[in-house]
Design an enzyme around this catalytic site. Structure first.
Site, PDB file in Angstrom:
ATOM      1  N   LYS A 201       0.875  -1.254   0.165  1.00 36.81           N
ATOM      2  CA  LYS A 201      -0.024  -0.016   0.069  1.00 36.81           C
ATOM      3  C   LYS A 201       0.930   1.243  -0.059  1.00 36.81           C
ATOM      4  O   LYS A 201       1.773   1.447   0.877  1.00 36.81           O
ATOM      5  CB  LYS A 201      -0.982  -0.141   1.275  1.00 36.81           C
ATOM      6  CG  LYS A 201      -1.693   1.143   1.411  1.00 36.81           C
ATOM      7  CD  LYS A 201      -2.839   1.108   2.507  1.00 36.81           C
ATOM      8  CE  LYS A 201      -3.956   2.305   2.582  1.00 36.81           C
ATOM      9  NZ  LYS A 201      -4.684   2.003   3.445  1.00 36.81           N
ATOM     10  N   LYS A 224       0.736   9.808   5.455  1.00 35.92           N
ATOM     11  CA  LYS A 224       0.848   8.661   5.964  1.00 35.92           C
ATOM     12  C   LYS A 224       2.326   7.889   5.652  1.00 35.92           C
ATOM     13  O   LYS A 224       2.474   6.710   5.447  1.00 35.92           O
ATOM     14  CB  LYS A 224      -0.112   8.006   5.484  1.00 35.92           C
ATOM     15  CG  LYS A 224      -1.428   8.402   6.050  1.00 35.92           C
ATOM     16  CD  LYS A 224      -2.621   7.330   5.749  1.00 35.92           C
ATOM     17  CE  LYS A 224      -3.786   7.870   6.578  1.00 35.92           C
ATOM     18  NZ  LYS A 224      -4.861   7.036   6.383  1.00 35.92           N
ATOM     19  N   GLU A 240       7.658  -6.713   1.169  1.00 39.79           N
ATOM     20  CA  GLU A 240       6.361  -6.545   2.024  1.00 39.79           C
ATOM     21  C   GLU A 240       5.430  -7.844   1.752  1.00 39.79           C
ATOM     22  O   GLU A 240       5.006  -8.681   2.710  1.00 39.79           O
ATOM     23  CB  GLU A 240       5.590  -5.229   1.496  1.00 39.79           C
ATOM     24  CG  GLU A 240       5.961  -4.127   2.006  1.00 39.79           C
ATOM     25  CD  GLU A 240       5.705  -3.801   3.821  1.00 39.79           C
ATOM     26  OE1 GLU A 240       5.162  -4.886   4.384  1.00 39.79           O
ATOM     27  OE2 GLU A 240       6.227  -2.948   3.999  1.00 39.79           O
ATOM     28  N   LYS A 255      -2.132  -1.690  -4.267  1.00 39.90           N
ATOM     29  CA  LYS A 255      -3.014  -0.258  -3.813  1.00 39.90           C
ATOM     30  C   LYS A 255      -2.121   0.847  -3.904  1.00 39.90           C
ATOM     31  O   LYS A 255      -1.015   1.008  -3.080  1.00 39.90           O
ATOM     32  CB  LYS A 255      -3.776  -0.381  -2.521  1.00 39.90           C
ATOM     33  CG  LYS A 255      -4.665   0.501  -2.241  1.00 39.90           C
ATOM     34  CD  LYS A 255      -5.369   0.375  -0.970  1.00 39.90           C
ATOM     35  CE  LYS A 255      -6.074   1.614  -0.639  1.00 39.90           C
ATOM     36  NZ  LYS A 255      -6.510   1.730   0.637  1.00 39.90           N
ATOM     37  N   SER A 281     -10.162   5.583  -4.870  1.00 39.31           N
ATOM     38  CA  SER A 281     -11.045   6.457  -4.952  1.00 39.31           C
ATOM     39  C   SER A 281     -10.746   7.692  -5.780  1.00 39.31           C
ATOM     40  O   SER A 281     -11.561   8.175  -6.626  1.00 39.31           O
ATOM     41  CB  SER A 281     -11.507   7.265  -3.756  1.00 39.31           C
ATOM     42  OG  SER A 281     -10.222   7.608  -3.132  1.00 39.31           O
TER      43      SER A 281
HETATM   44  C1  PBG Z   1      -7.437   3.187   5.228  1.00 38.31           C
HETATM   45  C2  PBG Z   1      -7.856   2.952   3.997  1.00 38.31           C
HETATM   46  C3  PBG Z   1      -7.524   3.687   2.790  1.00 38.31           C
HETATM   47  C4  PBG Z   1      -8.183   3.331   1.835  1.00 38.31           C
HETATM   48  C5  PBG Z   1      -8.780   1.987   1.891  1.00 38.31           C
HETATM   49  N1  PBG Z   1      -8.673   1.691   3.383  1.00 38.31           N
HETATM   50  C6  PBG Z   1      -7.273   5.297   2.627  1.00 38.31           C
HETATM   51  C7  PBG Z   1      -5.941   5.443   3.487  1.00 38.31           C
HETATM   52  O1  PBG Z   1      -4.958   4.605   3.526  1.00 38.31           O
HETATM   53  O2  PBG Z   1      -5.640   6.908   3.682  1.00 38.31           O
HETATM   54  C8  PBG Z   1      -8.267   3.961   0.355  1.00 38.31           C
HETATM   55  C9  PBG Z   1      -9.146   3.709  -0.756  1.00 38.31           C
HETATM   56  C10 PBG Z   1      -9.632   4.419  -1.829  1.00 38.31           C
HETATM   57  O3  PBG Z   1      -8.959   5.537  -1.944  1.00 38.31           O
HETATM   58  O4  PBG Z   1     -10.641   4.230  -2.485  1.00 38.31           O
HETATM   59  N2  PBG Z   1      -6.626   2.438   5.861  1.00 38.31           N
END
Ligand code: PBG
Length: 329
Positions: A201, A224, A240, A255, A281
């Site tokens: 991620k 983050k 990872e 992701k 998103s």
């Molecule tokens: C939170 C999480 C996030 C997403 C899924 N779980 C956001 C983040 O890490 O800030 C993002 C999903 C998306 O943007 O569609 N742990």
């Protein structure tokens, strides 16, 4: 090896007619390839549009069957639950994550009672929907604490498993959490609860609209990067994944999606495990707004989704998953 030479070989020959193009198709999508994210909200009789994600809604629990019925009817194997948490329920430690009456727990019970095992339910394991600072774990002077956060995530996992969650999806990026969560699940009788690790991620700029959707947007003061991966790296993704597979992950997630197809392919080629891609998103909003403005046509969605299959993804988390009829035909 590919052999042949123009003019005896003309690749356009097989592209000339539709039947022939269909005959040599290498990749395709079916509803089985999709996971539908669902946003939950408190209250009654609500189907609330998320402004930054045109076409995506938050559902109150009484309206939840609307969307889950649809997912089931369309043949989707799984939905993923995400709560919009009210400000007053957020605090520094994200304690609402452990409340057995929280939105996710209630939704899990409703879905499992109504649909039994006809559809899988996946839940994020992370604290960001519940913390007043919007980070995925416990914060100490701007740093997200690793081992202390895992202790909370273990309890969040056990609670969600107890409520009927089929697939726990730790999305927090703490080191070592998969092994510890697996161990405590097994110890407590949840040997069959699956773990889909968000193993790779990235600290990404593509998550903006999601944070709006779960109500953590204005809260997050920094980024983050002290726990999510640097988007300049790819070797690190393999490390990872290797760790999470060893620790007991059943599947891994990469992701965001489209900008990281190289990573999906790398992971798939190096590990023979199910790889799930998340079309996040920001990707959804960019595509949808482009289509709504007439800059690009609707087929851009299919093209983007097929790319994940080409790269080797087994399934895709996509906000389009409830509208596949018009997309995959
Ligand atoms: C939170 C999480 C996030 C997403 C899924 N779980 C956001 C983040 O890490 O800030 C993002 C999903 C998306 O943007 O569609 N742990």
């Amino acid at each position: 090896m590919i052999t042949g030479k123009y003019p005896s070989l003309r690749l356009r020959r097989s592209r000339k007619n539709d039947w022939s193009r269909r005959l040599i198709e290498e990749n395709n999508l079916t509803p089985n390839d999709f996971i539908l994210p669902i946003f939950l909200i408190e209250g009654k009789n609500k189907r609330q549009e998320i402004k930054s994600m045109p076409g995506v809604y938050r559902y109150s629990l009484d309206k939840l069957p609307l969307i889950v019925d649809k997912a089931l009817k369309k043949g989707l194997p799984m939905v993923a639950l995400f709560p919009y948490t009210e400000r007053k329920k957020k605090n520094l430690l994200g304690t609402e994550s452990l409340n057995e009456d929280n939105l996710v727990c209630k939704a899990l019970q409703i879905i499992k009672k109504r649909y039994k095992n006809k559809i899988g339910v996946m839940c994020d394991v992370a604290l960001d929907p519940y913390t007043s600072h919007g980070h995925d774990g416990l914060l100490n002077s701007g740093y997200v604490l690793n081992d202390e956060t895992i202790e909370v995530l273990i309890n969040q996992s056990l609670l969600q498993a107890q409520m009927g969650c089929d697939v726990l999806a730790p999305s927090d990026m703490m080191d070592g959490r998969i092994g510890k969560i697996r161990k405590s699940l097994d110890k407590n009788g949840y040997q069959m609860t699956q773990i889909l690790s968000y193993a790779v991620k990235y600290a990404s700029n593509f998550y903006g609209p999601f944070r709006d959707a779960v109500g953590s947007k204005g809260l997050l003061k920094s980024d983050k990067r002290n726990y999510q991966m640097d988007f300049k790296n790819s070797n690190e993704a393999l490390r990872e994944v290797a760790l999470d597979v060893k620790e007991g992950a059943d599947m891994v997630m990469v992701k965001p999606g489209l900008p990281y197809l190289d990573i999906i392919k790398l992971v798939k080629e190096n590990f023979n495990i199910p790889v799930i891609a998340y079309q996040v998103s920001g990707e959804y909003s960019l595509l949808s707004n482009g289509i709504n403005k007439g800059l690009v046509n609707n087929n851009i969605i299919l093209e983007s989704l097929i790319a994940f299959k080409r790269a080797g993804a087994n399934a895709i988390v996509s906000y389009y998953a409830d509208r596949l009829d018009k997309i995959i035909g």
